[in-house]
Design a protein around this motif. Structure first.
Motif, PDB file in Angstrom:
ATOM      1  N   VAL A   1     109.700  47.797  77.376  1.00  0.00           N
ATOM      2  CA  VAL A   1     108.771  48.102  77.623  1.00  0.00           C
ATOM      3  C   VAL A   1     108.670  49.497  77.979  1.00  0.00           C
ATOM      4  O   VAL A   1     109.461  49.407  79.328  1.00  0.00           O
ATOM      5  N   SER A   2     107.869  49.950  77.860  1.00  0.00           N
ATOM      6  CA  SER A   2     107.574  51.361  78.299  1.00  0.00           C
ATOM      7  C   SER A   2     107.359  51.393  79.902  1.00  0.00           C
ATOM      8  O   SER A   2     106.059  50.427  80.080  1.00  0.00           O
TER       9      SER A   2
ATOM     10  N   ARG B   1     112.226  43.568  80.474  1.00  0.00           N
ATOM     11  CA  ARG B   1     112.057  45.544  80.944  1.00  0.00           C
ATOM     12  C   ARG B   1     112.606  45.937  79.441  1.00  0.00           C
ATOM     13  O   ARG B   1     111.350  46.706  79.651  1.00  0.00           O
TER      14      ARG B   1
ATOM     15  N   ILE C   1     105.655  53.751  81.574  1.00  0.00           N
ATOM     16  CA  ILE C   1     104.382  54.159  81.825  1.00  0.00           C
ATOM     17  C   ILE C   1     103.006  53.201  81.197  1.00  0.00           C
ATOM     18  O   ILE C   1     102.398  52.875  81.576  1.00  0.00           O
ATOM     19  N   THR C   2     103.320  52.502  80.167  1.00  0.00           N
ATOM     20  CA  THR C   2     102.568  51.498  79.714  1.00  0.00           C
ATOM     21  C   THR C   2     103.052  50.388  80.955  1.00  0.00           C
ATOM     22  O   THR C   2     102.032  49.459  80.876  1.00  0.00           O
ATOM     23  N   GLU C   3     104.148  49.901  81.462  1.00  0.00           N
ATOM     24  CA  GLU C   3     103.901  48.887  82.161  1.00  0.00           C
ATOM     25  C   GLU C   3     102.860  49.054  83.244  1.00  0.00           C
ATOM     26  O   GLU C   3     102.114  48.354  84.000  1.00  0.00           O
ATOM     27  N   LYS C   4     102.741  50.453  83.799  1.00  0.00           N
ATOM     28  CA  LYS C   4     102.367  51.215  85.129  1.00  0.00           C
ATOM     29  C   LYS C   4     100.483  51.049  85.142  1.00  0.00           C
ATOM     30  O   LYS C   4      99.648  50.371  85.559  1.00  0.00           O
ATOM     31  N   ALA C   5     100.309  51.436  83.345  1.00  0.00           N
ATOM     32  CA  ALA C   5      99.014  51.144  83.290  1.00  0.00           C
ATOM     33  C   ALA C   5      98.488  49.734  82.997  1.00  0.00           C
ATOM     34  O   ALA C   5      97.351  49.532  82.980  1.00  0.00           O
ATOM     35  N   ALA C   6      99.311  49.079  82.685  1.00  0.00           N
ATOM     36  CA  ALA C   6      98.821  47.086  82.457  1.00  0.00           C
ATOM     37  C   ALA C   6      98.722  47.016  83.825  1.00  0.00           C
ATOM     38  O   ALA C   6      97.843  46.628  84.174  1.00  0.00           O
TER      39      ALA C   6
END
Ligand SMILES: N=c1c2ncn([C@@H]3O[C@H](COP(=O)(O)OP(=O)(O)OP(=O)(O)O)[C@@H](O)[C@H]3O)c2ncn1[C@@H]1O[C@H](COP(=O)(O)O)[C@@H](O)[C@H]1O
Length: 134
Positions: A122-123, A119, A125-130
């Motif tokens: 990896v932000s 992880r 926020i980016t992970e959640k968006a993905a």
């Protein structure tokens, strides 16, 4: 948490570590969880009369999971109160019980470290968006 229980914890923590040892340098603390895990593993099947860890693990994973929840709640209570000193004590209890649960379920610290490493960078926020677009 009852006052006497908190007091008991403070006395135990001081006895176990000693004040100087509790102020670990950063380098040492990097290995602290691995060392603690090895100690916990070494207590598997030990005499529950002399080892708290052995007693804890003998009670089974459900009881241990419940204990972890209690320790988490105690940490949350100190955080809400803004008591950083007690949060340190509760955090240590929380980590100890988490590692005991890992040992019971056969989870190795390296597996968790690997997941954290995966992880890294990896932000959230980016992970959640993905996650939501997948
Ligand atoms: N880090 C810890 C550690 N943190 C917390 N605790 C114990 O966890 C318990 C948590 O306190 P609580 O008041 O929540 O629980 P309790 O009332 O004692 O128990 P319950 O009846 O609620 O289950 C206390 O008895 C603490 O002493 C720990 N016990 C052991 N360790 C480590 O594990 C090593 C091995 O310990 P033994 O297995 O006892 O030899 C030690 O040298 C330490 O490094």
């Amino acid at each position: 948490m009852a006052k006497h229980r908190q007091k008991k914890k403070v006395v135990k923590a001081k006895k176990r570590a000693g004040k100087n040892q509790r102020e670990l340098v950063a380098d040492d603390s990097q290995h602290m969880l691995d060392r603690l895990y090895a100690t916990i593993e070494s207590r598997k099947g030990a005499d529950p009369r002399t080892s708290y860890t052995a007693r804890l693990m003998a009670r089974g994973q459900e009881k241990l999971a419940q204990k972890l929840g209690e320790e988490a709640t105690e940490a949350v209570i100190e955080a809400v109160k803004g008591d950083a000193d007690k949060l340190i004590l509760e955090s240590a209890d929380l980590l100890y019980h988490l590692l005991a649960l890992w040992a019971t379920l056969g989870v190795k610290p390296t597996q968790v470290w690997a997941e954290l490493a995966r992880r890294e960078g990896v932000s959230g926020i980016t992970e959640k968006a993905a996650r939501t677009t997948a």
